[in-house]
Design a protein around this motif. Structure first.
Motif, PDB file in Angstrom:
ATOM      1  N   PRO A 126       0.826  -1.207   0.000  1.00  0.00           N
ATOM      2  CA  PRO A 126       0.000   0.000   0.000  1.00  0.00           C
ATOM      3  C   PRO A 126       0.865   1.264   0.000  1.00  0.00           C
ATOM      4  O   PRO A 126       1.995   1.269   0.477  1.00  0.00           O
ATOM      5  N   ASP A 127       0.296   2.313  -0.580  1.00  0.00           N
ATOM      6  CA  ASP A 127       0.993   3.599  -0.571  1.00  0.00           C
ATOM      7  C   ASP A 127       1.061   4.136   0.847  1.00  0.00           C
ATOM      8  O   ASP A 127       0.084   4.107   1.583  1.00  0.00           O
ATOM      9  N   VAL A 128       2.223   4.606   1.208  1.00  0.00           N
ATOM     10  CA  VAL A 128       2.410   5.194   2.524  1.00  0.00           C
ATOM     11  C   VAL A 128       2.305   6.709   2.362  1.00  0.00           C
ATOM     12  O   VAL A 128       3.028   7.308   1.575  1.00  0.00           O
ATOM     13  N   GLN A 129       1.365   7.299   3.077  1.00  0.00           N
ATOM     14  CA  GLN A 129       1.203   8.742   3.010  1.00  0.00           C
ATOM     15  C   GLN A 129       2.121   9.396   4.041  1.00  0.00           C
ATOM     16  O   GLN A 129       2.052   9.082   5.225  1.00  0.00           O
ATOM     17  N   LEU A 130       2.982  10.271   3.556  1.00  0.00           N
ATOM     18  CA  LEU A 130       3.878  10.986   4.456  1.00  0.00           C
ATOM     19  C   LEU A 130       3.125  12.148   5.079  1.00  0.00           C
ATOM     20  O   LEU A 130       2.368  12.844   4.419  1.00  0.00           O
ATOM     21  N   LEU A 131       3.330  12.329   6.351  1.00  0.00           N
ATOM     22  CA  LEU A 131       2.732  13.453   7.036  1.00  0.00           C
ATOM     23  C   LEU A 131       3.582  14.694   6.786  1.00  0.00           C
ATOM     24  O   LEU A 131       4.787  14.608   6.577  1.00  0.00           O
ATOM     25  N   SER A 132       2.960  15.834   6.809  1.00  0.00           N
ATOM     26  CA  SER A 132       3.682  17.089   6.624  1.00  0.00           C
ATOM     27  C   SER A 132       4.390  17.465   7.922  1.00  0.00           C
ATOM     28  O   SER A 132       4.042  16.962   8.997  1.00  0.00           O
ATOM     29  N   PRO A 133       5.367  18.364   7.837  1.00  0.00           N
ATOM     30  CA  PRO A 133       6.013  18.831   9.072  1.00  0.00           C
ATOM     31  C   PRO A 133       4.993  19.431  10.050  1.00  0.00           C
ATOM     32  O   PRO A 133       5.092  19.239  11.260  1.00  0.00           O
ATOM     33  N   ARG A 134       3.998  20.119   9.508  1.00  0.00           N
ATOM     34  CA  ARG A 134       2.966  20.718  10.360  1.00  0.00           C
ATOM     35  C   ARG A 134       2.184  19.631  11.099  1.00  0.00           C
ATOM     36  O   ARG A 134       1.949  19.737  12.306  1.00  0.00           O
ATOM     37  N   GLN A 135       1.771  18.583  10.391  1.00  0.00           N
ATOM     38  CA  GLN A 135       1.015  17.495  11.021  1.00  0.00           C
ATOM     39  C   GLN A 135       1.851  16.801  12.095  1.00  0.00           C
ATOM     40  O   GLN A 135       1.341  16.465  13.167  1.00  0.00           O
ATOM     41  N   LEU A 136       3.113  16.571  11.806  1.00  0.00           N
ATOM     42  CA  LEU A 136       3.989  15.932  12.793  1.00  0.00           C
ATOM     43  C   LEU A 136       4.189  16.830  14.008  1.00  0.00           C
ATOM     44  O   LEU A 136       4.218  16.351  15.142  1.00  0.00           O
ATOM     45  N   THR A 137       4.323  18.132  13.781  1.00  0.00           N
ATOM     46  CA  THR A 137       4.480  19.063  14.893  1.00  0.00           C
ATOM     47  C   THR A 137       3.221  19.085  15.748  1.00  0.00           C
ATOM     48  O   THR A 137       3.298  19.134  16.986  1.00  0.00           O
ATOM     49  N   LEU A 138       2.060  19.033  15.129  1.00  0.00           N
ATOM     50  CA  LEU A 138       0.805  18.972  15.896  1.00  0.00           C
ATOM     51  C   LEU A 138       0.741  17.688  16.727  1.00  0.00           C
ATOM     52  O   LEU A 138       0.262  17.698  17.865  1.00  0.00           O
ATOM     53  N   SER A 139       1.259  16.594  16.190  1.00  0.00           N
ATOM     54  CA  SER A 139       1.321  15.337  16.936  1.00  0.00           C
ATOM     55  C   SER A 139       2.271  15.470  18.126  1.00  0.00           C
ATOM     56  O   SER A 139       1.983  14.976  19.227  1.00  0.00           O
ATOM     57  N   ARG A 184      12.739  14.177  11.952  1.00  0.00           N
ATOM     58  CA  ARG A 184      14.167  14.274  11.601  1.00  0.00           C
ATOM     59  C   ARG A 184      14.450  13.509  10.316  1.00  0.00           C
ATOM     60  O   ARG A 184      15.144  13.991   9.423  1.00  0.00           O
ATOM     61  N   ASP A 185      13.901  12.299  10.199  1.00  0.00           N
ATOM     62  CA  ASP A 185      14.176  11.446   9.049  1.00  0.00           C
ATOM     63  C   ASP A 185      13.483  11.934   7.779  1.00  0.00           C
ATOM     64  O   ASP A 185      14.034  11.838   6.689  1.00  0.00           O
ATOM     65  N   GLN A 186      12.258  12.454   7.909  1.00  0.00           N
ATOM     66  CA  GLN A 186      11.488  12.844   6.732  1.00  0.00           C
ATOM     67  C   GLN A 186      11.745  14.284   6.286  1.00  0.00           C
ATOM     68  O   GLN A 186      11.583  14.601   5.105  1.00  0.00           O
ATOM     69  N   PHE A 187      12.132  15.151   7.225  1.00  0.00           N
ATOM     70  CA  PHE A 187      12.301  16.565   6.893  1.00  0.00           C
ATOM     71  C   PHE A 187      13.592  17.122   7.503  1.00  0.00           C
ATOM     72  O   PHE A 187      13.561  18.059   8.292  1.00  0.00           O
ATOM     73  N   PRO A 188      14.740  16.532   7.134  1.00  0.00           N
ATOM     74  CA  PRO A 188      15.994  16.923   7.782  1.00  0.00           C
ATOM     75  C   PRO A 188      16.422  18.365   7.506  1.00  0.00           C
ATOM     76  O   PRO A 188      17.207  18.920   8.264  1.00  0.00           O
ATOM     77  N   PHE A 189      15.906  18.974   6.451  1.00  0.00           N
ATOM     78  CA  PHE A 189      16.376  20.308   6.087  1.00  0.00           C
ATOM     79  C   PHE A 189      15.382  21.412   6.425  1.00  0.00           C
ATOM     80  O   PHE A 189      15.610  22.568   6.080  1.00  0.00           O
ATOM     81  N   GLU A 190      14.301  21.073   7.113  1.00  0.00           N
ATOM     82  CA  GLU A 190      13.341  22.085   7.559  1.00  0.00           C
ATOM     83  C   GLU A 190      13.929  22.825   8.761  1.00  0.00           C
ATOM     84  O   GLU A 190      14.464  22.182   9.676  1.00  0.00           O
ATOM     85  N   PRO A 191      13.827  24.148   8.787  1.00  0.00           N
ATOM     86  CA  PRO A 191      14.344  24.887   9.948  1.00  0.00           C
ATOM     87  C   PRO A 191      13.717  24.439  11.273  1.00  0.00           C
ATOM     88  O   PRO A 191      14.419  24.347  12.285  1.00  0.00           O
ATOM     89  N   LEU A 192      12.432  24.139  11.278  1.00  0.00           N
ATOM     90  CA  LEU A 192      11.776  23.693  12.506  1.00  0.00           C
ATOM     91  C   LEU A 192      12.380  22.387  13.009  1.00  0.00           C
ATOM     92  O   LEU A 192      12.454  22.153  14.217  1.00  0.00           O
ATOM     93  N   THR A 193      12.843  21.544  12.103  1.00  0.00           N
ATOM     94  CA  THR A 193      13.462  20.282  12.488  1.00  0.00           C
ATOM     95  C   THR A 193      14.690  20.526  13.360  1.00  0.00           C
ATOM     96  O   THR A 193      14.931  19.796  14.324  1.00  0.00           O
ATOM     97  N   GLU A 194      15.435  21.575  13.066  1.00  0.00           N
ATOM     98  CA  GLU A 194      16.619  21.884  13.867  1.00  0.00           C
ATOM     99  C   GLU A 194      16.227  22.210  15.313  1.00  0.00           C
ATOM    100  O   GLU A 194      16.867  21.762  16.261  1.00  0.00           O
ATOM    101  N   VAL A 195      15.149  22.962  15.471  1.00  0.00           N
ATOM    102  CA  VAL A 195      14.660  23.286  16.810  1.00  0.00           C
ATOM    103  C   VAL A 195      14.198  22.008  17.511  1.00  0.00           C
ATOM    104  O   VAL A 195      14.535  21.758  18.675  1.00  0.00           O
ATOM    105  N   LEU A 196      13.459  21.187  16.799  1.00  0.00           N
ATOM    106  CA  LEU A 196      12.940  19.953  17.387  1.00  0.00           C
ATOM    107  C   LEU A 196      14.056  18.975  17.742  1.00  0.00           C
ATOM    108  O   LEU A 196      13.967  18.256  18.734  1.00  0.00           O
ATOM    109  N   MET A 197      15.127  18.964  16.973  1.00  0.00           N
ATOM    110  CA  MET A 197      16.245  18.075  17.298  1.00  0.00           C
ATOM    111  C   MET A 197      17.010  18.564  18.522  1.00  0.00           C
ATOM    112  O   MET A 197      17.532  17.750  19.289  1.00  0.00           O
TER     113      MET A 197
END
Length: 132
Positions: free
Chosen positions: A2-15, A47-60
């Motif tokens: 099955p196709d795996v739907q990737l969540l957006s950075p926004r959806q992951l941040t809300l989680s 981190r794995d799906q959006f390594p180059f997003e600025p918010l990812t740096e804060v979250l890491m």
């Protein structure tokens, strides 16, 4: 397969924010581990799906503070609430490098050690007194 739907950075941040809210009443209890596990997993996913997003740096930086030596167990509900509130202000923003740095400093202000991996320089190195 099955196709795996990737969540957006926004959806992951809300989680992440949801886990931050859920862990608060259980800080200092074994139940907190359930929410900490979910929180850490979601942080690794972003981190794995959006390594180059600025918010990812804060979250890491936040991840390092809570994952190192399972320090998530040492933080209090008000600290998790502050992170949740901070993410609310960041989630829909295009962050500049300066804003990323400021957000990480805010985590430090909240009491999170975002650089927990100490490095000992000159460990075991003996200098000859004549070299100084």
């Amino acid at each position: 397969m099955p196709d795996v739907q990737l969540l957006s950075p926004r959806q992951l941040t809300l989680s992440i924010q949801l886990d931050l809210q859920k862990i608060q009443p259980y800080c200092g209890t074994p139940i907190a581990a359930i929410y900490a596990d979910s929180l850490l997993r979601t942080l690794r996913t972003i981190r794995d799906q959006f390594p180059f997003e600025p918010l990812t740096e804060v979250l890491m930086a936040f991840y390092d503070a809570i994952a190192f030596e399972n320090r998530w167990i040492n933080y209090q509900a008000n600290q998790y609430k502050e992170v949740c509130d901070l993410l609310t202000t960041l989630v829909d923003s295009q962050l500049s490098n300066e804003e990323v740095e400021q957000a990480i400093l805010r985590l430090e202000d909240f009491g999170f050690d975002t650089l927990p991996f100490g490095i000992e320089f000159n460990s075991g190195i003996e200098l000859d007194k004549d070299e100084n």
